[in-house]
Write a protein that holds these residues in place. Sequence first.
Motif, PDB file in Angstrom:
ATOM      1  N   ARG A 364       0.837  -1.217   0.000  1.00  0.00           N
ATOM      2  CA  ARG A 364       0.000   0.000   0.000  1.00  0.00           C
ATOM      3  C   ARG A 364       0.865   1.259   0.000  1.00  0.00           C
ATOM      4  O   ARG A 364       0.524   2.249  -0.645  1.00  0.00           O
ATOM      5  CB  ARG A 364      -0.939  -0.015   1.206  1.00  0.00           C
ATOM      6  N   GLU A 365       1.991   1.222   0.715  1.00  0.00           N
ATOM      7  CA  GLU A 365       2.882   2.386   0.737  1.00  0.00           C
ATOM      8  C   GLU A 365       3.416   2.697  -0.656  1.00  0.00           C
ATOM      9  O   GLU A 365       3.649   3.857  -1.009  1.00  0.00           O
ATOM     10  CB  GLU A 365       4.037   2.124   1.704  1.00  0.00           C
ATOM     11  N   LYS A 399       0.815   3.490   7.834  1.00  0.00           N
ATOM     12  CA  LYS A 399       0.974   4.150   6.536  1.00  0.00           C
ATOM     13  C   LYS A 399       2.330   3.842   5.913  1.00  0.00           C
ATOM     14  O   LYS A 399       2.497   3.925   4.696  1.00  0.00           O
ATOM     15  CB  LYS A 399       0.818   5.667   6.686  1.00  0.00           C
ATOM     16  N   SER A 400       3.309   3.515   6.750  1.00  0.00           N
ATOM     17  CA  SER A 400       4.657   3.254   6.258  1.00  0.00           C
ATOM     18  C   SER A 400       5.260   2.098   7.037  1.00  0.00           C
ATOM     19  O   SER A 400       4.956   1.896   8.226  1.00  0.00           O
ATOM     20  CB  SER A 400       5.538   4.494   6.411  1.00  0.00           C
TER      21      SER A 400
END
Length: 715
Positions: A364-365, A399-400
């Motif tokens: 996703r990142e 997120k990361s």
Amino acid sequence: MGSCSTWAWQELLVLLSSMWLWVGSAQPTPLGPTHTPGPQLKFRLAGYPRKHNEGRVEVFYNDEWGTICDDDFTLANAHVLCRHLGFVAATGWAHSAKYGKGVGRIWLDNVNCAGGEKSIGDCKHRGWGNSDCSHEEDAGVICKDERIPGFKDSNVIETEQSHVEEVRLRPVVSGARRQLPVTEGIVEVRHKDGWAQICDEGWDSQNSRVICGMMGFPAEKKVNRNFYKLDSKSQPKQKHREDVGSKKRLFTERQQLNYRLHSVSCTGTEVHLSMCAFEFYQGNTSAACGAGMPAVVSCVPGPLFATGNAHKKKQRQQQQGQPRIRLKGGAKVGEGRVEVLKSSEWGTICDDRWNLLSASVVCRELGFGSAKEALTGARMGQGMGPIHMNEVQCLGTEKSLWSCPFKNITQEDCKHTEDAAVRCNIPYMGYENLETWYWDASNVTEMVLSGVKCAGHEMSLSHCQHHGTSLNCRNTGTRFAAGVICSETASDLLLHAPLVQETAYIEDRPLHMLYCAAEENCLSSSARLANWPYGHRRLLRFSSQIHNNGRADFRPKAGRHSWVWHECHRHYHSMDIFTHYDILTPNGTKVAEGHKASFCLEDTECEEDVAKRYECANFGEQGITVGCWDLYRHDIDCQWIDITDVKPGNYILQVVINPNFEVAESDFTNNAMKCNCKYDGHRIWVHSCHIGDALSEEANKRFEQYPGQLNNQIS
């Protein structure tokens, strides 16, 4: 009296025997094989993605479904389980919940079968329900796609309600139907020979996130449900006949709905809908989902798949800073070895505790969807340089990857044979319709492309540079038809940069010792004007150690029958140009060059558990085995750059392996090595040697800053 006495004694013996049997059955079960009656054990394959003959193994025992831990799992175990499932044998097995994590009990652990057992219960194990595993260690099997003759499926639980496997987004708006990728639409699941819908009662953004991840998108966005609401009571009166027609068409679709699932509840970290909680509709579904409507999802595409102004906006955002994570060595978009940037240097991740949650954060990142596979054991080739992370444990919401807990690595903890990799879900872009085939050219009717030049990252040949409509060979027939031979694996060559820095030195070599080198064009062009055999040439010499870190052996493009014999050096050349050696100015202008033909590609040394396969002696086969390296020593002919005409100054030493891309590799971006060097006319300083893509963009910009350290003098 005697007969009665005899009968009484017989009755007493039977009673005592029964008591003995009852007491014996009450004793603790000894360690070893556990024999369980057949009807109590049932088996099924589950998980996603999978084919009908593979999957996570689930066992029905004590009225409850559970899984098997992968500790000490072997192919013999898989053979026994595949026979339970009605297949003749196993062809492989999978560890670390490759087909997704199961739920409920882990029934078996440390299973040890010989392979011939009739039941998994006959194999040695720790006992039913006795396990120290988590569902991250669920075992799977791949069975040979051949059924046991006469096998009845009574013990294979594959009811129509037990699985949700194939999912799609069906666009309803006419404009969206023509546009790829499809980012918004009704969520549908495969049911029998058609598709069915999901009731959206209780549907939330976490469910949408899972669906978008499956479709290859990194995030979801809010959708206008009112746009999709349409029933006979809510239809407004229409003045325009055209509008009425479109409404009727949508209403027809509404009437044909076939609901399959309801009460879907995801946490948002699942990689597939099948891993979420949900319920199936039972019986007649014509009146199902009375208060709801079909679940609709809208997704945000990643930068690589965005279109229009949004794409340009993403590009601008990317230009503001270099990403700190990348994929290397993959054959397709969205897969590869995971590399992260730390202290301006790219490095890899150790695969300890590597799982789908962490892999999905990576995917996703990078602008892809959730992860299809979390690969271990350097399945996408071994990296070079540092290993920056170990035991990464993401929750799946980060997120990361840098936000996930992890351990710093020491040299003893991990090796590059444990580099972690991923395969990500990517959106369907329709490129399958532009498939390139290798075929017998005799049936070619026309040429459609010429002058094709790809960088290697394009998703279709049409994206590469080409001549457009101005074809160069339109009427040449089949003679110039291009073809390909595809492979799932490839080699990956890397130069050992520190050795170049350690061994570089200058030698003034007399011309009378360079006749053979001149014949093989290993000197600069000005050597032809020299007063042979008097005088000398100034040579920058160094050793080259070339590693194959890929997944296939590196072999010369040409077979032995076409190798060229060089009488002067008395050896064969399997590749005319194997490496380029160049001296460049800081702005990239070439001031000196050399090249090295592959007169001997062989396994000089290998890692501990790898055997040498290629040896040049006696016209032997040439190549570099995976896990081995070839060494060209500094003291052999042509292992140099002729710098006789180079003026004092600051320069870049560049070495490029396989420069003409003659042999396929999984990654060409790591084929170049660069060093800073300062030459004062008498001595040369060589320092900061590194693989071309090993440093951050910022570090590369500082690359030309001097001076370095002294490491040699003129010999």
